[in-house]
Design a protein around this motif. Structure first.
Motif, PDB file in Angstrom:
ATOM      1  N   SER A 105      99.077  25.209  49.334  1.00  0.00           N
ATOM      2  CA  SER A 105      98.030  26.156  48.674  1.00  0.00           C
ATOM      3  C   SER A 105      97.380  25.276  47.452  1.00  0.00           C
ATOM      4  N   ASP A 106      95.807  25.482  47.299  1.00  0.00           N
ATOM      5  CA  ASP A 106      95.295  24.999  46.065  1.00  0.00           C
ATOM      6  C   ASP A 106      95.113  23.631  45.852  1.00  0.00           C
ATOM      7  N   ALA A 107      95.477  22.845  47.025  1.00  0.00           N
ATOM      8  CA  ALA A 107      95.761  21.303  46.804  1.00  0.00           C
ATOM      9  C   ALA A 107      94.621  20.759  46.095  1.00  0.00           C
ATOM     10  N   LYS A 122      99.510  22.568  58.948  1.00  0.00           N
ATOM     11  CA  LYS A 122      99.486  23.745  57.913  1.00  0.00           C
ATOM     12  C   LYS A 122      98.527  23.598  56.762  1.00  0.00           C
ATOM     13  N   VAL A 123      97.836  24.471  56.584  1.00  0.00           N
ATOM     14  CA  VAL A 123      96.921  24.467  55.342  1.00  0.00           C
ATOM     15  C   VAL A 123      96.875  25.723  54.696  1.00  0.00           C
ATOM     16  N   SER A 172      89.195  14.849  57.825  1.00  0.00           N
ATOM     17  CA  SER A 172      89.670  14.439  59.085  1.00  0.00           C
ATOM     18  C   SER A 172      90.206  15.620  60.040  1.00  0.00           C
ATOM     19  N   PRO A 173      90.123  15.409  61.219  1.00  0.00           N
ATOM     20  CA  PRO A 173      90.609  16.527  62.265  1.00  0.00           C
ATOM     21  C   PRO A 173      92.064  17.147  61.746  1.00  0.00           C
ATOM     22  N   ILE A 174      92.092  18.454  61.695  1.00  0.00           N
ATOM     23  CA  ILE A 174      93.022  19.329  61.646  1.00  0.00           C
ATOM     24  C   ILE A 174      93.845  19.410  63.052  1.00  0.00           C
ATOM     25  N   ASP A 175      94.981  19.701  63.231  1.00  0.00           N
ATOM     26  CA  ASP A 175      95.654  20.050  64.621  1.00  0.00           C
ATOM     27  C   ASP A 175      95.001  21.279  64.910  1.00  0.00           C
ATOM     28  N   GLY A 204      95.962  29.470  55.531  1.00  0.00           N
ATOM     29  CA  GLY A 204      96.258  30.565  54.616  1.00  0.00           C
ATOM     30  C   GLY A 204      94.933  31.518  54.369  1.00  0.00           C
ATOM     31  N   ASP A 205      94.897  32.078  53.253  1.00  0.00           N
ATOM     32  CA  ASP A 205      93.502  32.720  53.011  1.00  0.00           C
ATOM     33  C   ASP A 205      92.605  31.830  52.191  1.00  0.00           C
TER      34      ASP A 205
END
Length: 318
Positions: free
Chosen positions: A263-265, A283-284, A299-302, A308-309
């Motif tokens: 979160s908030d990265a 996971k994002v 980059s592509p995410i799985d 998350g929201d």
């Protein structure tokens, strides 16, 4: 018959001595390190030389708050401390080669000190040892250190350069928080962990070179810093608020290992254009890219990743 050397006799004499003062240095026996611990400097000299020995016993350690008086400025369970005479502390402090241990807050609040050389024999420096040394510009750390303890250089607002030795494994919690003049950091290959908010608020920090292996990052490790780009050879996770409000950040590259962006990265990274990482992110977290209005390439995410929201709110991907 057992023969004793003069220094051994002096040590046995020192063991029973209570706190004493000589030449403006208050001291006591340091039984663990077999020598003398300086507990307070009561003079007012601009340049201070800490002696290598007192009464034939070596000076091996420094206690907390050696050069300042402390007032309680907090309320409730957490009580802040303030150095009441920080503006009258020495400009130069020379340490003896006999020194092995520097306690927590040893130089806390020494507002005038510009640089200091730590003897090679020192293997441990306690938390907040140099915190609020607002004039400190340069420091070279000895090779025996394995951890930069929590808040070691916190609020050293003039600190520009730090030489970190090749044996340090951990950069501790808020170790460099609000070191607003720190411009670049090269970490040795020994570093494997950068704890929470270690470089938070380092506004002048443009680049940091990481070791060429996996590193674990704490929450907000580089939040509100001046980083422009960053290359991460290997990590499993970009921690919560890791780059939060890094307004100048333009590009991040993670070479391998990444599976989670918390979160908030990257929330508030308004100049961020590219985030590149290998396949495998599953996971994002919430608001991970919130407000990244310049984001062009990701980059592509799985395909089966969980989100998350408000991950993309304020981005071109929204």
């Amino acid at each position: 018959m057992i023969l004793q050397t003069r220094s051994e006799n002096m040590w046995r004499k020192t063991e029973t001595r209570k706190m004493t003062e000589v030449n403006h240095f208050v001291y006591e026996a340091d039984l663990e390190n077999r020598g003398i611990r300086i507990t307070k400097y009561t003079g007012n000299a601009d340049c201070v030389q800490i002696p290598a020995e007192i009464d034939g016993a070596p000076v091996v350690s420094l206690g907390p708050y050696v050069f300042v008086e402390i007032a309680d400025a907090g309320k409730g369970t957490f009580k802040a401390v303030v150095a009441t005479n920080g503006d009258t502390t020495p400009r130069e402090i020379f340490l003896p080669e006999t020194l092995r241990y520097i306690s927590y807050c040893a130089f806390y609040g020494c507002e005038n000190i510009i640089c200091i050389e730590i003897p090679a024999a020192v293997t441990e420096i306690g938390s907040s040892a140099f915190a609020f040394c607002k004039s400190l510009q340069h420091i070279c750390l000895p090779s025996g250190l394995q951890i930069l303890n929590r808040s070691m250089f916190r609020n050293c607002s003039s600190l520009q350069e730090v030489h970190i030795s090749g044996n340090v494994k951990t950069i501790g919690f808020i170790a460099f928080e609000n070191c607003t003049s720190l411009e670049s950091v090269i970490l040795p290959d020994s570093v494997s962990e950068i704890e929470m908010r270690a470089f938070c608020g380092c506004k002048s920090l443009r680049q940091i070179r990481l070791p060429n292996h996996a590193v674990v990052f704490g929450n907000g490790a580089f939040a509100e810093s001046g980083l422009v780009e960053m290359h991460i050879p290997e990590t499993a996770c970009l921690a919560e608020a890791m780059f939060h409000n890094c307004k100048e950040l333009e590009q991040i590259v993670v070479e391998k290992g990444l599976t989670e962006i918390q979160s908030d990265a990257f929330s508030g990274c308004e100049s961020l254009e590219k985030v590149l990482f290998p396949e495998g992110v599953r996971k994002v977290g919430s608001r991970a890219f919130f407000g990244c209005e310049m984001l062009e390439r990701l980059s592509p995410i799985d395909a089966d990743a969980s989100y998350g929201d408000d991950v993309w709110n304020g981005t071109p991907f929204y």
